[in-house]
Scaffold this motif. Structure first.
Motif: not given
Length: 407
Positions: A109-115, A117-120
């Motif tokens: 998610l972080t690499v895919g541009g959704l940081p 959501l990754g943090v969540l």
């Protein structure tokens, strides 16, 4: 030096101290889980050290992913150690697979541009791990207060992680949240270390008690053993001399025990001995003690009243009651066994008699009762006169008044 750096140095030093403490605790007899706490505290200290080294530098994508993965590993290790410590069943492989899957998803998610959501997902994982562990502690009903305190801290840490996605970039909250997080982490590890030390102290006391009991108790029947009879006799004589009271010493040998052993085996003999021992302990209560001398030979010490004239009645009634207890049939589900006893009894006369004299006298009287056919008591009264209690007939047992135990 920035205040954050000072806090990180203090936190790192505290966690290294806790790690050393866990290393010491692991050398002691302790419950499972200490190794997981050790790994978690060491890894958390390493994370703080990395944060200190790279303080002030802009966080990179790779650095963020590494931080998320290591922090989730710390939190899961902390939770696993706690669950193992309180004796909960844990599927370690499943938890490790879930940890790996979550860390991989956060990274994607972080690499895919959704940081966000990754943090969540990252903070949700941590919150669930901590809060579920705390719930397990409370449901486990542990009796270590600092472990309950650690459970409260775990709940606080779980909730604190949830504010990270929303408050992590708020300037005024950043130092407060940073300080609160470190305080919660260090305090939790310290509480767990204290819980481990208290558990070790409790376990040591229990081990000492078991060792003492093993040295004075017969392992089969739970009665006192021969080596403790000397101490018991000293207690009874001191009490008798100080309070002008007396006690009776009964020497018992089971009739028919060898025949049962030869016919049904030693397991049947063990059933007989343990059953009789339980009956005697229940009947004697606080007024007396029973000792297994060896084999099927038992000794009973029974406190009597200060009135010597009535003691003869109480002493003989005690012996008769024990005879009736022993003569009650014993069943083990397969067979029913019938044994009786020959008893020799004598009184302590409060004139400095020693154990060997009294024991020898009661032993001779017991053998006299056995030679007379068993199922009876030969008694020596306060004047040294021998009295014989013959076995009661069925009608006599039926009509006999209930025996009043000496108080």
């Amino acid at each position: 030096m920035h205040p954050f750096q000072v806090i990180m140095i203090i936190s790192t030093a505290a966690l290294l101290f806790v790690t050393a403490l866990f290393l010491v605790i692991r050398t002691m007899p302790s419950k499972a889980g200490i190794g997981w706490w050790l790994g978690a505290s060491l890894l958390q200290a390493f994370l703080y050290l990395l944060a200190l080294i790279f303080f002030g530098e802009e966080q990179t994508l790779v650095g963020g992913i590494i931080f998320f993965s290591l922090q989730m590993t710390v939190n899961q290790s902390l939770a696993l150690g706690t669950l193992l410590f309180i004796g909960e069943s844990v599927h370690i492989k499943h938890r490790m697979l879930l940890l790996g899957a979550t860390a991989l998803t956060v990274a994607m998610l972080t690499v895919g541009g959704l940081p966000f959501l990754g943090v969540l997902l990252f903070v949700s994982y941590n919150a669930v791990v901590f809060i579920r562990t705390a719930v397990k502690i409370f449901r486990n009903k542990v009796d270590i207060n600092c472990l309950k305190f650690a459970a409260c801290l775990l709940v606080a840490m779980g909730l604190h992680w949830l504010d990270f996605p929303f408050m992590g970039d708020v300037e005024w909250f950043l130092p407060i949240g940073f300080l609160l997080g470190m305080v919660l982490v260090v305090t939790t590890f310290l509480a767990l270390a204290l819980a481990a030390l208290l558990q070790f102290k409790k376990q040591t006391k229990e081990s000492e008690y078991k060792a003492i009991q093993a040295s004075i108790r017969d392992p089969l029947t739970g009665l006192y053993n021969r080596s403790h009879l000397d101490n018991l006799f000293s207690e009874y004589t001191n009490e008798a001399d100080e309070a002008d009271r007396s006690f009776v010493l009964l020497y018992l040998d089971l009739d028919g025990f060898k025949a049962v052993n030869d016919t049904y085996g030693h397991k049947a003999g063990d059933v007989i001995l343990t059953t009789i021992a339980q009956r005697m302990k229940r009947w004697l209560g606080k007024k007396g003690d029973a000792v297994r001398i060896g084999g099927d030979e038992l000794v009973v010490l029974n406190r009597l009243r200060s009135d010597h004239s009535s003691n003869i009645i109480y002493g003989t009634s005690t012996a008769q009651s024990l005879l009736e207890l022993i003569e009650q049939p014993i069943a083990d589900g397969k067979n029913t066994y019938n044994v009786s006893a020959s008893i020799g009894g004598c009184y302590y006369k409060t004139d400095g008699q020693n154990l060997e004299e009294l024991l020898g006298q009661a032993d001779k009287l017991m053998y006299s009762a056995k030679k007379s056919g068993g199922k009876r008591t030969h008694f020596s009264d306060f004047k040294g006169k021998d009295n014989i209690i013959k076995p009661a007939t069925a009608d006599e047992k039926y009509n006999r008044e209930p025996v009043v135990s000496p108080s």
